[in-house]
Scaffold this motif. Sequence first.
Motif, PDB file in Angstrom:
ATOM      1  N   PHE A   1     -21.535  10.643   4.388  1.00 34.92           N
ATOM      2  CA  PHE A   1     -20.625   9.639   4.940  1.00 34.92           C
ATOM      3  C   PHE A   1     -19.983   8.813   3.841  1.00 34.92           C
ATOM      4  N   THR A   2     -20.764   8.416   2.829  1.00 36.34           N
ATOM      5  CA  THR A   2     -20.206   7.585   1.766  1.00 36.34           C
ATOM      6  C   THR A   2     -19.254   8.359   0.859  1.00 36.34           C
ATOM      7  N   GLN A   3     -19.393   9.666   0.811  1.00 37.85           N
ATOM      8  CA  GLN A   3     -18.516  10.471  -0.026  1.00 37.85           C
ATOM      9  C   GLN A   3     -17.340  11.058   0.741  1.00 37.85           C
ATOM     10  N   TRP A   4     -17.325  10.856   2.039  1.00 40.50           N
ATOM     11  CA  TRP A   4     -16.265  11.386   2.892  1.00 40.50           C
ATOM     12  C   TRP A   4     -14.939  10.771   2.488  1.00 40.50           C
ATOM     13  N   ARG A   5     -13.931  11.536   2.427  1.00 38.15           N
ATOM     14  CA  ARG A   5     -12.638  11.049   1.964  1.00 38.15           C
ATOM     15  C   ARG A   5     -11.720  10.604   3.094  1.00 38.15           C
ATOM     16  N   GLY A   6     -12.197  10.637   4.299  1.00 33.44           N
ATOM     17  CA  GLY A   6     -11.423  10.092   5.414  1.00 33.44           C
ATOM     18  C   GLY A   6     -10.262  10.981   5.808  1.00 33.44           C
ATOM     19  N   ALA A   7     -10.031  11.078   7.098  1.00 38.41           N
ATOM     20  CA  ALA A   7      -8.914  11.846   7.611  1.00 38.41           C
ATOM     21  C   ALA A   7      -7.729  10.914   7.753  1.00 38.41           C
ATOM     22  N   ALA A   8      -6.758  11.072   6.924  1.00 43.55           N
ATOM     23  CA  ALA A   8      -5.581  10.224   6.977  1.00 43.55           C
ATOM     24  C   ALA A   8      -4.617  10.752   8.035  1.00 43.55           C
ATOM     25  N   PRO A   9      -4.020   9.863   8.838  1.00 38.98           N
ATOM     26  CA  PRO A   9      -3.085  10.304   9.860  1.00 38.98           C
ATOM     27  C   PRO A   9      -1.803  10.898   9.299  1.00 38.98           C
ATOM     28  N   GLY A  10      -1.509  10.650   8.056  1.00 37.47           N
ATOM     29  CA  GLY A  10      -0.298  11.187   7.457  1.00 37.47           C
ATOM     30  C   GLY A  10      -0.511  11.441   5.981  1.00 37.47           C
ATOM     31  N   PRO A  11       0.424  12.143   5.350  1.00 41.13           N
ATOM     32  CA  PRO A  11       0.269  12.400   3.918  1.00 41.13           C
ATOM     33  C   PRO A  11       0.487  11.124   3.103  1.00 41.13           C
ATOM     34  N   SER A  12      -0.216  11.025   2.006  1.00 38.76           N
ATOM     35  CA  SER A  12      -0.028   9.890   1.108  1.00 38.76           C
ATOM     36  C   SER A  12       1.292  10.071   0.372  1.00 38.76           C
ATOM     37  N   PRO A  13       2.020   8.984   0.152  1.00 39.11           N
ATOM     38  CA  PRO A  13       3.285   9.114  -0.586  1.00 39.11           C
ATOM     39  C   PRO A  13       3.008   9.407  -2.051  1.00 39.11           C
ATOM     40  N   ARG A  14       3.973  10.024  -2.691  1.00 36.08           N
ATOM     41  CA  ARG A  14       3.816  10.334  -4.118  1.00 36.08           C
ATOM     42  C   ARG A  14       4.123   9.128  -4.989  1.00 36.08           C
ATOM     43  N   THR A  15       5.025   8.276  -4.532  1.00 40.82           N
ATOM     44  CA  THR A  15       5.316   7.036  -5.246  1.00 40.82           C
ATOM     45  C   THR A  15       5.010   5.864  -4.326  1.00 40.82           C
ATOM     46  N   LEU A  16       4.693   4.737  -4.940  1.00 41.83           N
ATOM     47  CA  LEU A  16       4.347   3.561  -4.166  1.00 41.83           C
ATOM     48  C   LEU A  16       5.603   2.994  -3.516  1.00 41.83           C
ATOM     49  N   PRO A  17       5.659   2.997  -2.180  1.00 44.60           N
ATOM     50  CA  PRO A  17       6.826   2.427  -1.502  1.00 44.60           C
ATOM     51  C   PRO A  17       6.741   0.902  -1.471  1.00 44.60           C
ATOM     52  N   VAL A  18       7.796   0.271  -1.021  1.00 44.48           N
ATOM     53  CA  VAL A  18       7.770  -1.178  -0.805  1.00 44.48           C
ATOM     54  C   VAL A  18       6.807  -1.444   0.347  1.00 44.48           C
ATOM     55  N   LEU A  19       5.906  -2.382   0.149  1.00 46.46           N
ATOM     56  CA  LEU A  19       4.895  -2.687   1.160  1.00 46.46           C
ATOM     57  C   LEU A  19       5.162  -4.055   1.770  1.00 46.46           C
ATOM     58  N   ALA A  20       5.144  -4.124   3.087  1.00 46.62           N
ATOM     59  CA  ALA A  20       5.309  -5.394   3.799  1.00 46.62           C
ATOM     60  C   ALA A  20       3.940  -6.055   3.892  1.00 46.62           C
ATOM     61  N   LEU A  21       3.746  -7.130   3.115  1.00 52.23           N
ATOM     62  CA  LEU A  21       2.466  -7.828   3.058  1.00 52.23           C
ATOM     63  C   LEU A  21       2.686  -9.317   3.280  1.00 52.23           C
ATOM     64  N   GLU A  22       1.595 -10.059   3.279  1.00 51.32           N
ATOM     65  CA  GLU A  22       1.649 -11.513   3.401  1.00 51.32           C
ATOM     66  C   GLU A  22       0.842 -12.131   2.271  1.00 51.32           C
ATOM     67  N   THR A  23       1.237 -13.341   1.879  1.00 52.09           N
ATOM     68  CA  THR A  23       0.465 -14.099   0.900  1.00 52.09           C
ATOM     69  C   THR A  23      -0.722 -14.736   1.615  1.00 52.09           C
ATOM     70  N   PRO A  24      -1.707 -15.218   0.870  1.00 56.49           N
ATOM     71  CA  PRO A  24      -2.829 -15.918   1.511  1.00 56.49           C
ATOM     72  C   PRO A  24      -2.386 -17.154   2.301  1.00 56.49           C
ATOM     73  N   ALA A  25      -1.195 -17.672   1.997  1.00 50.76           N
ATOM     74  CA  ALA A  25      -0.655 -18.812   2.749  1.00 50.76           C
ATOM     75  C   ALA A  25       0.005 -18.362   4.047  1.00 50.76           C
ATOM     76  N   GLY A  26       0.182 -17.045   4.218  1.00 51.67           N
ATOM     77  CA  GLY A  26       0.783 -16.517   5.442  1.00 51.67           C
ATOM     78  C   GLY A  26       2.263 -16.194   5.338  1.00 51.67           C
ATOM     79  N   ALA A  27       2.861 -16.353   4.161  1.00 54.69           N
ATOM     80  CA  ALA A  27       4.285 -16.063   3.974  1.00 54.69           C
ATOM     81  C   ALA A  27       4.498 -14.559   3.801  1.00 54.69           C
ATOM     82  N   ALA A  28       5.585 -14.048   4.379  1.00 58.96           N
ATOM     83  CA  ALA A  28       5.923 -12.628   4.265  1.00 58.96           C
ATOM     84  C   ALA A  28       6.330 -12.304   2.826  1.00 58.96           C
ATOM     85  N   LEU A  29       5.990 -11.083   2.399  1.00 63.05           N
ATOM     86  CA  LEU A  29       6.261 -10.657   1.037  1.00 63.05           C
ATOM     87  C   LEU A  29       6.556  -9.165   1.035  1.00 63.05           C
ATOM     88  N   GLN A  30       7.589  -8.762   0.330  1.00 58.40           N
ATOM     89  CA  GLN A  30       7.887  -7.346   0.124  1.00 58.40           C
ATOM     90  C   GLN A  30       7.367  -6.980  -1.254  1.00 58.40           C
TER      91      GLN A  30
END
Length: 176
Positions: free
Chosen positions: A27-56
């Motif tokens: 279980f600890t070595q299982w690599r998980g079944a991903a629902p989709g393929p991983s991207p080859r390059t890091l896309p822009v990610l929609a995240l939030e700061t610890p203060a709750g503000a949106a961040l690209q």
Amino acid sequence: MAQGRGKWRWGRDLGVLLVLLLGVYAFTQWRGAAPGPSPRTLPVLALETPAGAALQYTSPPAQVQLINFWSPDCPPCIAEIPALNWLQETLAGRHFTVLGVAVAGTTPPALRQAALRYGIHYPLLLDGSGKAAQTLGGVVLTPTSILVNGHGRVVGRYVGAISLPVVLWRLLLLRL
């Protein structure tokens, strides 16, 4: 005859223990079944700061990153914080950073509290919607770490608590 049963019982208990240990290891070595393929390059990610503000979030140029998806209520996530702190403290300033991304279900106040409680020394962001995890091929289990090279390419995916020697070896190969 009683001794024969004792030996059989001991052997059965040992067998059950071995099966359980093998199951935990698998279980600890299982690599998980991903629902989709991983991207080859890091896309822009929609995240939030610890203060709750949106961040690209975009990949900083010439920056190797270890993006760690985690949860404040996940014991393996908490257990790997000292290793991630060590990586950040040792390699920061050499074109490297650790980025902690709290998964959906974590609130900004819980993220700030966890940062103080566990003494986290690397930047933290929040994936409140779960879209960033989905964009990166689906983060099924926490912790999951994504290694991105200095050109923005995804070069590693680690499900489960990181193995410091494995990550250091990979960073060595990236000539960091």
